[in-house]
Design an enzyme around this catalytic site. Structure first.
Site, mmCIF file in Angstrom:
data_model
loop_
_atom_site.group_PDB
_atom_site.id
_atom_site.type_symbol
_atom_site.label_atom_id
_atom_site.label_comp_id
_atom_site.label_asym_id
_atom_site.label_seq_id
_atom_site.Cartn_x
_atom_site.Cartn_y
_atom_site.Cartn_z
ATOM 1 N N ASP A 52 0.895 -1.099 -0.119
ATOM 2 C CA ASP A 52 0.046 0.065 0.077
ATOM 3 C C ASP A 52 0.725 1.275 -0.001
ATOM 4 O OD1 ASP A 52 -2.787 1.136 0.550
ATOM 5 O OD2 ASP A 52 -1.582 2.105 2.314
ATOM 6 N N ASP A 86 -10.999 2.002 -4.522
ATOM 7 C CA ASP A 86 -10.968 3.303 -4.501
ATOM 8 C C ASP A 86 -11.387 4.335 -5.413
ATOM 9 O OD1 ASP A 86 -9.259 3.204 -1.892
ATOM 10 O OD2 ASP A 86 -7.390 2.575 -3.116
#
Ligand code: NOJ
Length: 440
Positions: A186, A302
């Site tokens: 991430d 997202d």
């Protein structure tokens, strides 16, 4: 390497399959649905975070890197999932979140030096949070200001502190010992910041990807993408050995080589954000393909779902593009049945507005979509309109289109060349095969 042409399926664990009727997806549920992945023909799956989390950022605020959040099950359930995946020939990737923890992670109190603190009584610079506002907040207990590139509940780790490096290496080894095959890493470009905490200058040209609020007004030359990130990534690589490391580097393609020194793959974000227009797609694909080590991706948890972004009329062409480009490809759960953005939830769970991308999988036409026998945390959108069961039995369905493409891509030679083609089309050769995509 197994991942070179792999198709990886992203599972959003809360929304894939609930096994215990609490309305939230879990590990046993995922195990029950593995045959869907086998049927699709994918090689691997990536689980968005399954660690204990206070849910400020739905799992991306981790309060314990080496445990399973009870809502998802137990460590025994996880071990069982690994076994069942491997029995079916599927590899499993976890989400590694090295850039920040939850503010409730014990490190924040027990090892404050693992975080980045302002040397003054207030924000030391103009850095902005990815979700809006200053990237600095006061810690109520100590009165000191800490850095958070995302929500205030996500303090940034200091990768210049060797303790952080060692601790995260241990996390990597912990999961590898349990059998995982790699990690999606991430926010990689945000792991290391300027040691002197200098102000970011005003942006001179727009950043090519979506940014929230004032963050868009700055050029992130000091708050992100530091050359020393390669040391941090070398440390992760040292711990990971040959396991797959695929990085979320939220930067244009030109910035990727530094990251590919130690990561195997990075997501091709220029493609994800490209409008569905042939010339724009070509401009996004050509430089990324030249790197040979990008993971093609068209959606994730997202950003707008694929069907919403490209329109239902283009979902088949989008699948063809994703699955015939050379190299690894990532599919976000639900894209294979054309799931669009949903209505989200009132009041919102995610303050950044991403609930609508995270509605449950639709397995059958029942009102709960086969996702849960209980009250779902987010309602299924339209299970009677689209679901796995119906599409499986319909030869011309989008799901079967994905299945055929995944099977067919095995036959494609690695050669790749973009051809000049008629307006509003994108054509490329894969050896003897020519793929032509219509994109107005
Ligand atoms: C990227 C993740 O995909 C997103 O969901 C999260 O909010 C941020 N990184 C912070 O971890």
């Amino acid at each position: 390497m197994w991942w070179e042409n792999a198709v990886v399926y992203q599972i959003y664990p809360r929304s894939f399959q609930d096994s215990d009727g609490d309305g939230i997806g879990d590990l046993r549920g995922i195990a029950q649905r593995l045959d869907h992945l086998v049927d699709l023909g994918v090689d691997a799956f990536w689980l968005s975070p399954i660690y204990p989390s206070p849910l400020a950022d739905f799992g991306y605020d981790v309060s314990d890197y080496t445990a399973i959040d009870p809502v998802f099950g137990t460590m025994a359930d996880f071990d069982q999932l690994v076994r069942e995946a491997h029995d079916r020939g599927l590899k499993l990737l976890l989400d590694l979140v090295p850039s920040h923890t939850s503010i409730e992670h014990p490190w924040f109190r027990e090892h404050p030096d693992r975080y980045i603190w302002s040397p003054v009584d207030g924000p030391p610079n103009n850095w902005k949070s990815a979700f809006g506002g200053s990237a600095w907040s006061p810690d109520e207990r100590s009165g000191r200001w800490y850095l958070h590139t995302f929500y205030p509940e996500q303090p940034d780790l200091d990768w210049r502190n060797p303790e952080v490096v060692t601790a995260m290496q241990e996390v990597v080894r912990f999961w590898l010992d349990r059998g995982v095959d790699g990690f999606r890493v991430d926010a990689v470009n945000l792991m290391v910041k300027d040691a002197e905490l200098r102000n970011d200058p005003p942006a001179t040209e727009g950043f090519p990807f979506p940014l929230v609020g004032e963050r868009a007004e700055l050029d992130h030359v000091y708050s992100a993408n530091q050359p020393e990130v390669t040391h941090a990534l070398a440390a992760l690589r040292a711990a990971a050995g040959e396991a797959l490391l695929v990085g979320e580097v939220y930067l244009p393609t030109a910035e990727y080589p530094r990251y590919l020194e130690h990561l195997d793959l990075v997501f091709a974000f220029e493609l994800l954000f490209s409008p569905w227009k042939a010339a724009r797609l070509r401009a996004a694909i050509e430089p990324a393909a030249a790197l040979k080590r990008v993971a093609w991706v068209l959606s994730n948890h997202d950003f707008d779902r694929l069907a919403t972004r490209v329109g239902v009329e283009n979902v088949r062409a989008a699948a063809e593009l994703l699955l015939t480009l050379p190299g690894a490809a990532f599919i976000y759960q639900g894209d294979e049945i054309g799931l669009p953005n949903g209505p989200g939830h009132e009041p919102p769970y995610d303050r950044a507005g991403r609930d609508r991308l995270r509605h449950p999988m639709q397995w059958d036409a029942s009102p709960g979509g086969g996702f849960t026998t209980g009250e779902p945390w987010l309602k299924p959108i339209d299970p009677d309109e689209r679901n796995v069961e119906a599409q499986r039995s319909e030869p011309g369905s989008l799901l079967n289109h994905y299945r055929r493409l995944i099977a067919a891509r095995r036959e494609l030679p690695s050669a790749f060349r973009i051809l000049d083609s008629a307006p509003r089309t994108l054509s490329y050769e894969r050896g003897d095969h020519v793929v032509t995509i219509r994109a107005e």
